[in-house]
Design a protein around this motif. Structure first.
Motif, PDB file in Angstrom:
ATOM      1  N   ASP A   1       0.813  -1.215   0.000  1.00 22.71           N
ATOM      2  CA  ASP A   1       0.000   0.000   0.000  1.00 22.71           C
ATOM      3  C   ASP A   1       0.851   1.271   0.000  1.00 22.71           C
ATOM      4  N   ARG A   2       2.029   1.221   0.633  1.00 23.05           N
ATOM      5  CA  ARG A   2       2.900   2.399   0.710  1.00 23.05           C
ATOM      6  C   ARG A   2       3.799   2.575  -0.506  1.00 23.05           C
ATOM      7  N   SER A   3       4.050   1.500  -1.242  1.00 24.48           N
ATOM      8  CA  SER A   3       5.043   1.624  -2.305  1.00 24.48           C
ATOM      9  C   SER A   3       4.605   1.015  -3.634  1.00 24.48           C
ATOM     10  N   LEU A   4       4.417  -0.271  -3.692  1.00 30.73           N
ATOM     11  CA  LEU A   4       4.104  -0.943  -4.952  1.00 30.73           C
ATOM     12  C   LEU A   4       2.748  -0.580  -5.527  1.00 30.73           C
ATOM     13  N   ASN A   5       1.822  -0.217  -4.678  1.00 31.97           N
ATOM     14  CA  ASN A   5       0.439   0.016  -5.100  1.00 31.97           C
ATOM     15  C   ASN A   5       0.319   1.064  -6.204  1.00 31.97           C
ATOM     16  N   HIS A   6       1.334   1.906  -6.337  1.00 26.53           N
ATOM     17  CA  HIS A   6       1.288   2.935  -7.382  1.00 26.53           C
ATOM     18  C   HIS A   6       1.518   2.352  -8.768  1.00 26.53           C
ATOM     19  N   PHE A   7       2.092   1.133  -8.818  1.00 27.34           N
ATOM     20  CA  PHE A   7       2.321   0.523 -10.129  1.00 27.34           C
ATOM     21  C   PHE A   7       2.043  -0.970 -10.156  1.00 27.34           C
ATOM     22  N   TRP A   8       1.778  -1.575  -8.994  1.00 24.74           N
ATOM     23  CA  TRP A   8       1.497  -3.014  -8.972  1.00 24.74           C
ATOM     24  C   TRP A   8       0.513  -3.292  -7.851  1.00 24.74           C
ATOM     25  N   LYS A   9      -0.667  -3.752  -8.198  1.00 22.77           N
ATOM     26  CA  LYS A   9      -1.726  -3.994  -7.209  1.00 22.77           C
ATOM     27  C   LYS A   9      -1.717  -5.465  -6.790  1.00 22.77           C
ATOM     28  N   ILE A  10      -1.735  -5.673  -5.479  1.00 30.21           N
ATOM     29  CA  ILE A  10      -1.863  -7.010  -4.907  1.00 30.21           C
ATOM     30  C   ILE A  10      -2.820  -6.893  -3.727  1.00 30.21           C
ATOM     31  N   SER A  11      -3.853  -7.705  -3.704  1.00 30.31           N
ATOM     32  CA  SER A  11      -4.850  -7.643  -2.636  1.00 30.31           C
ATOM     33  C   SER A  11      -4.509  -8.635  -1.522  1.00 30.31           C
ATOM     34  N   TYR A  12      -5.158  -8.437  -0.370  1.00 30.08           N
ATOM     35  CA  TYR A  12      -5.025  -9.409   0.720  1.00 30.08           C
ATOM     36  C   TYR A  12      -5.391 -10.800   0.216  1.00 30.08           C
ATOM     37  N   GLY A  13      -6.414 -10.864  -0.632  1.00 31.76           N
ATOM     38  CA  GLY A  13      -6.876 -12.142  -1.166  1.00 31.76           C
ATOM     39  C   GLY A  13      -5.826 -12.863  -1.999  1.00 31.76           C
ATOM     40  N   GLN A  14      -4.825 -12.145  -2.470  1.00 31.27           N
ATOM     41  CA  GLN A  14      -3.728 -12.757  -3.210  1.00 31.27           C
ATOM     42  C   GLN A  14      -2.536 -13.065  -2.308  1.00 31.27           C
ATOM     43  N   ILE A  15      -2.351 -12.279  -1.269  1.00 34.77           N
ATOM     44  CA  ILE A  15      -1.157 -12.405  -0.424  1.00 34.77           C
ATOM     45  C   ILE A  15      -1.100 -13.746   0.288  1.00 34.77           C
ATOM     46  N   TYR A  16      -2.153 -14.086   1.014  1.00 31.72           N
ATOM     47  CA  TYR A  16      -2.088 -15.289   1.850  1.00 31.72           C
ATOM     48  C   TYR A  16      -2.022 -16.590   1.048  1.00 31.72           C
ATOM     49  N   PRO A  17      -2.775 -16.744  -0.034  1.00 37.12           N
ATOM     50  CA  PRO A  17      -2.582 -17.951  -0.852  1.00 37.12           C
ATOM     51  C   PRO A  17      -1.178 -18.024  -1.460  1.00 37.12           C
ATOM     52  N   THR A  18      -0.632 -16.869  -1.827  1.00 35.88           N
ATOM     53  CA  THR A  18       0.721 -16.847  -2.385  1.00 35.88           C
ATOM     54  C   THR A  18       1.750 -17.220  -1.325  1.00 35.88           C
ATOM     55  N   LEU A  19       1.583 -16.710  -0.113  1.00 39.60           N
ATOM     56  CA  LEU A  19       2.493 -17.091   0.969  1.00 39.60           C
ATOM     57  C   LEU A  19       2.423 -18.594   1.236  1.00 39.60           C
ATOM     58  N   LYS A  20       1.211 -19.142   1.198  1.00 38.99           N
ATOM     59  CA  LYS A  20       1.044 -20.585   1.398  1.00 38.99           C
ATOM     60  C   LYS A  20       1.797 -21.360   0.308  1.00 38.99           C
ATOM     61  N   LEU A  21       1.651 -20.919  -0.947  1.00 39.65           N
ATOM     62  CA  LEU A  21       2.348 -21.552  -2.063  1.00 39.65           C
ATOM     63  C   LEU A  21       3.864 -21.448  -1.899  1.00 39.65           C
ATOM     64  N   ILE A  22       4.326 -20.273  -1.521  1.00 39.60           N
ATOM     65  CA  ILE A  22       5.760 -20.044  -1.348  1.00 39.60           C
ATOM     66  C   ILE A  22       6.335 -21.002  -0.301  1.00 39.60           C
ATOM     67  N   VAL A  23       5.602 -21.227   0.770  1.00 41.95           N
ATOM     68  CA  VAL A  23       6.054 -22.158   1.804  1.00 41.95           C
ATOM     69  C   VAL A  23       6.014 -23.593   1.276  1.00 41.95           C
ATOM     70  N   GLN A  24       4.922 -23.949   0.588  1.00 42.06           N
ATOM     71  CA  GLN A  24       4.805 -25.300   0.029  1.00 42.06           C
ATOM     72  C   GLN A  24       5.928 -25.603  -0.961  1.00 42.06           C
ATOM     73  N   GLU A  25       6.315 -24.615  -1.730  1.00 40.43           N
ATOM     74  CA  GLU A  25       7.373 -24.781  -2.733  1.00 40.43           C
ATOM     75  C   GLU A  25       8.770 -24.645  -2.117  1.00 40.43           C
ATOM     76  N   GLU A  26       8.827 -24.445  -0.803  1.00 41.66           N
ATOM     77  CA  GLU A  26      10.085 -24.299  -0.055  1.00 41.66           C
ATOM     78  C   GLU A  26      10.898 -23.086  -0.503  1.00 41.66           C
ATOM     79  N   LEU A  27      10.172 -22.029  -0.911  1.00 41.66           N
ATOM     80  CA  LEU A  27      10.812 -20.781  -1.283  1.00 41.66           C
ATOM     81  C   LEU A  27      10.957 -19.872  -0.064  1.00 41.66           C
TER      82      LEU A  27
END
Length: 184
Positions: A30-56
């Protein structure tokens, strides 16, 4: 090497900063990327789950007195490797701007002249507000991030936003002049 969506790469990048929880990631966006790249809460948590599953990244529970427990995410060496590999890749798609003012102006012959002028004046005023926001963010980065290795890159992206916004303001002035000179 497996390919991920841009949101995954964005969050991997954010995890290189001090932002480690889902909430902190959203605040950073919201403070930085939002001016050129939008990511919602609804995208953050599933992505974090994937990142952990993929061992990233690894997830660790964190607790502070008087505050609820939270999960914090830390990049693994595999996650850093994936991020660095993505950063080396050429840009696949030039951005396509979806701009409501351009869409409305495209069909401008069906609007009254006064309506078009008001629409453009309002758009220009909003752009000027955005430009001033960018200048304020720029000053905050300059004043508070002298020792941050990321700040020069944040300023590069901010400069892009300032230049695009300034060009859009100049376009508004040009278009308003042309519309004002147009006969009814």
């Amino acid at each position: 090497m497996k390919k991920y969506n841009d949101t995954t790469y964005a969050i991997l990048g954010i995890l290189t900063t001090e932002c480690k929880s889902g909430y902190a990631i959203k605040q950073f966006i919201d403070r930085s990327l939002n001016h050129f790249w939008k990511i919602s809460y609804g995208q953050i948590y599933p992505t974090l789950k994937l990142i952990v599953q993929e061992e990233l990244a690894e997830v660790r529970a964190s607790s502070s007195p008087g505050k609820p427990d939270k999960n914090e995410y830390f990049l693994t060496s595999k996650g850093m490797e994936i991020l660095k590999n993505w950063l080396k890749q050429p840009v696949e798609h030039l951005p396509i701007e979806r701009n409501e003012i351009l869409l409305k102006l495209f069909f401008g012959r069906f609007q009254a002249k006064e309506s078009k002028i008001l629409l453009l004046q309002d758009y220009k005023q909003n752009l000027e507000g955005r430009y001033h926001t960018y200048v304020s963010i720029e000053q905050a980065i300059i004043n508070h991030n002298d020792d941050n290795d990321d700040s020069i890159y944040w300023l590069f992206t901010l400069d892009y936003g300032k230049r695009i916004t300034k060009a859009a303001i100049e376009w508004c002035d040009y278009t308003l002049d042309k519309l004002s000179a147009e006969e009814d």
